[in-house]
Design an enzyme around this catalytic site. Structure first.
Site, PDB file in Angstrom:
ATOM      1  N   HIS A 116       6.787   4.399   5.220  1.00  0.00           N
ATOM      2  CA  HIS A 116       5.770   3.396   4.881  1.00  0.00           C
ATOM      3  C   HIS A 116       5.323   2.715   6.162  1.00  0.00           C
ATOM      4  CE1 HIS A 116       3.596   0.349   2.652  1.00  0.00           C
ATOM      5  NE2 HIS A 116       4.037  -0.494   3.576  1.00  0.00           N
TER       6      HIS A 116
ATOM      7  N   ASP B  29       3.840  -5.193  -9.993  1.00  0.00           N
ATOM      8  CA  ASP B  29       3.443  -5.410  -8.595  1.00  0.00           C
ATOM      9  C   ASP B  29       1.938  -5.252  -8.442  1.00  0.00           C
ATOM     10  OD1 ASP B  29       3.600  -5.393  -5.594  1.00  0.00           O
ATOM     11  OD2 ASP B  29       2.800  -3.399  -5.972  1.00  0.00           O
TER      12      ASP B  29
ATOM     13  N   ARG C 275      -2.252 -12.149  -5.752  1.00  0.00           N
ATOM     14  CA  ARG C 275      -1.935 -12.756  -4.448  1.00  0.00           C
ATOM     15  C   ARG C 275      -3.138 -12.678  -3.519  1.00  0.00           C
ATOM     16  NH1 ARG C 275       2.567  -9.222  -2.719  1.00  0.00           N
ATOM     17  NH2 ARG C 275       2.449 -10.380  -0.774  1.00  0.00           N
TER      18      ARG C 275
ATOM     19  N   SER D 290       7.159  -6.293  -2.845  1.00  0.00           N
ATOM     20  CA  SER D 290       6.013  -5.513  -3.296  1.00  0.00           C
ATOM     21  C   SER D 290       6.089  -4.082  -2.758  1.00  0.00           C
ATOM     22  CB  SER D 290       4.730  -6.213  -2.813  1.00  0.00           C
ATOM     23  OG  SER D 290       3.606  -5.392  -2.961  1.00  0.00           O
TER      24      SER D 290
ATOM     25  N   LYS E 180       7.536  -0.256  -4.959  1.00  0.00           N
ATOM     26  CA  LYS E 180       6.797   1.009  -5.081  1.00  0.00           C
ATOM     27  C   LYS E 180       7.577   2.154  -4.440  1.00  0.00           C
ATOM     28  CE  LYS E 180       3.303  -1.227  -3.388  1.00  0.00           C
ATOM     29  NZ  LYS E 180       2.394  -2.350  -3.370  1.00  0.00           N
TER      30      LYS E 180
HETATM   31  N1  URA Z   1       1.372  -3.985   0.964  1.00  0.00           N
HETATM   32  C1  URA Z   1       1.864  -4.066  -0.280  1.00  0.00           C
HETATM   33  O1  URA Z   1       1.995  -3.065  -0.977  1.00  0.00           O
HETATM   34  N2  URA Z   1       2.229  -5.287  -0.748  1.00  0.00           N
HETATM   35  C2  URA Z   1       2.113  -6.401  -0.010  1.00  0.00           C
HETATM   36  O2  URA Z   1       2.472  -7.470  -0.480  1.00  0.00           O
HETATM   37  C3  URA Z   1       1.596  -6.299   1.287  1.00  0.00           C
HETATM   38  C4  URA Z   1       1.231  -5.069   1.764  1.00  0.00           C
END
Ligand code: URA
Length: 448
Positions: free
Chosen positions: A82, A161, A168, A183, A187
């Site tokens: 990521h 999320d 957000r 968050s 995932k």
């Molecule tokens: N990427 C995400 O998936 N969530 C966040 O809160 C910030 C960046």
């Protein structure tokens, strides 16, 4: 405890009880908690923070709000990467087929561009026909056949999320390390991974520009991953200037193909090889990082990574000829305009946020999640910070589809590459490696 009481408790600096997170996020995903109340909770968390057990509770609750991959039947380990994002970061396009070609399964779940940063899904969709909207079942079948699938967050994955992240974005509650970490990890953990490598960016073009914040985010995400049995390692990499030369979707696909063919910019190749080495160690096919580097370098140089890229592109509906002749299949922008140095001197900065804003003005990025993007437009960066230039030397080449949009981009880019007399301080391309064991400084990597 009622949700209103939980909000008040967090507002006053208290803890959310461990058993409150699941019902809270389930109720939110089911539209039983209104957005205005969840926004108040998110702001209370931004201001008061979460302790490690609370972060774990929130992550688990968001993860369990949706479906998950089930990949335990694969004969090889599953490892993903990521990146916290930035400008010119096309590494996923190269890394996924590279690591898959070396014998590790890569369920690569990526996002779209938002704000000044690019998104892997938009880059992949610059390849005619490429489908990123695949289901978990289809991704699992691709992993069985090719060790790799490249997809977006489906509606089934971490829906709590998905909803909270959108909220957000609209309530100034994105910039909080516990919320960002929960968050991202909710995932990633849905992918049923054995290992995860985090590319945490620092510098002006990063989501969290400050190095101390980037390190804190890395440590928080590692803690979440390791608590759930997913070996997690982070590299801090520089995003004070764009990565590589190409910024913009089709331009970045073409640069990725150049790296997959054993060439391309040195910084893109170095970040890719360093992340691949970590993934190959976590995936159990390399005993250490040096061996991982050797494996990854060989797969880039002998064509195996490129061959796997071609296969994956075809399997996901894309035109596989992109691997041989990118500009034979992708649309090129009809207008190019060079921005040249007005005076001799040394490049002080290549401002990533200005380039990102220019790409949005050109139509190649998004200021709203539903904006449609033009894959052909972008900016080719011709210089690096610290480079000496003469008056008239090219600094940036802008690729545009419309002259009005070009004019807007040129205005934004006017001060994007300042020239001065003295050399700016050098920044390491990869500054730190973070594991559950601690933080290690990595001296001696390429300057960026
Ligand atoms: N990427 C995400 O998936 N969530 C966040 O809160 C910030 C960046």
């Amino acid at each position: 405890m009622r949700f209103l009481e939980l909000i008040a408790r967090k507002r006053d600096g208290g803890r959310i009880p461990d058993d409150a997170w699941r019902p809270m996020m389930q109720a939110y995903a089911a539209d039983e908690i209104p957005d205005y109340q969840m926004a108040a909770m998110a702001m209370a968390i931004v201001l008061r923070g979460l302790d490690p057990a609370e972060i774990e509770g929130l992550t688990a609750a968001m993860l369990e709000s949706g479906a998950r991959f089930s990949l335990g039947h694969l004969p090889m380990a599953r490892v993903d990467k990521h990146s916290t994002g930035g400008l010119g970061d096309k590494v996923s396009l190269i890394l996924a087929p590279l690591v898959a070609a070396c014998g590790v399964a890569v369920p690569m779940m990526s996002g779209r561009s938002l704000g000044h940063t690019g998104g892997t899904l938009d880059k992949l969709e610059a390849i005619p026909g490429f489908r990123t909207g695949i289901s978990i079942q289809e991704a699992e079948a691709l992993l069985v056949r090719h060790n790799c699938a490249m997809l977006g967050q489906t509606a089934e994955i971490a829906p709590a999320d998905r909803k909270l992240y959108a909220l957000r974005g609209a309530t100034a509650t994105v910039e909080a390390i516990p919320l960002i970490a929960a968050s991202i990890m909710s995932k990633k953990l849905a992918e049923d991974l054995n290992g995860l490598v985090l590319d945490v960016k620092t510098g002006a073009g990063a989501f969290l520009p400050d190095q101390a914040d980037a390190l804190a985010l890395a440590r928080t995400m590692i803690d979440i991953g390791e608590r759930r049995g997913c070996r997690t390692v982070a590299l801090l990499t520089d995003m004070d200037a764009p990565l590589g030369e190409a910024c913009g979707n089709a331009l970045e696909v073409a640069e990725s193909v150049a790296v997959l063919r054993g060439g391309g910019p040195a910084d893109v190749r170095e970040v890719t090889v360093a992340l691949a080495a970590e993934m190959l160690v976590l995936g159990g096919v390399a005993p250490d990082r040096a061996a991982g580097r050797t494996l990854a370098t060989a797969a880039l140089d002998d064509g195996r990574a490129l061959a796997r890229f071609r296969v994956i592109v075809e399997a996901q509906g894309g035109d596989p000829r992109v691997a041989d002749d990118p500009w034979g299949v992708m649309a090129r922008a009809p207008i190019t305009q060079t921005i040249a140095a007005l005076a001799a001197g040394v490049v002080q900065r290549v401002e990533p946020r200005a380039i990102g804003a220019a790409i949005i003005a050109l139509g190649g990025g998004r200021s709203h999640t539903d904006d449609v993007i033009d894959p052909a437009v972008g900016v080719m960066v011709q210089v690096r910070p610290g480079q000496r230039v003469e008056a008239g030397d090219p600094l940036l080449v802008v690729h545009a589809s419309e002259s009005q949009r070009l004019a807007a981009a040129l205005e934004i880019l006017a001060a994007a590459v300042p020239i001065g007399a003295a050399a700016p301080p050098k920044r390491p391309l990869i500054s730190h490696r973070v594991t559950a064991g601690g933080v290690e400084e990595l001296p001696g990597t390429l300057p960026h």
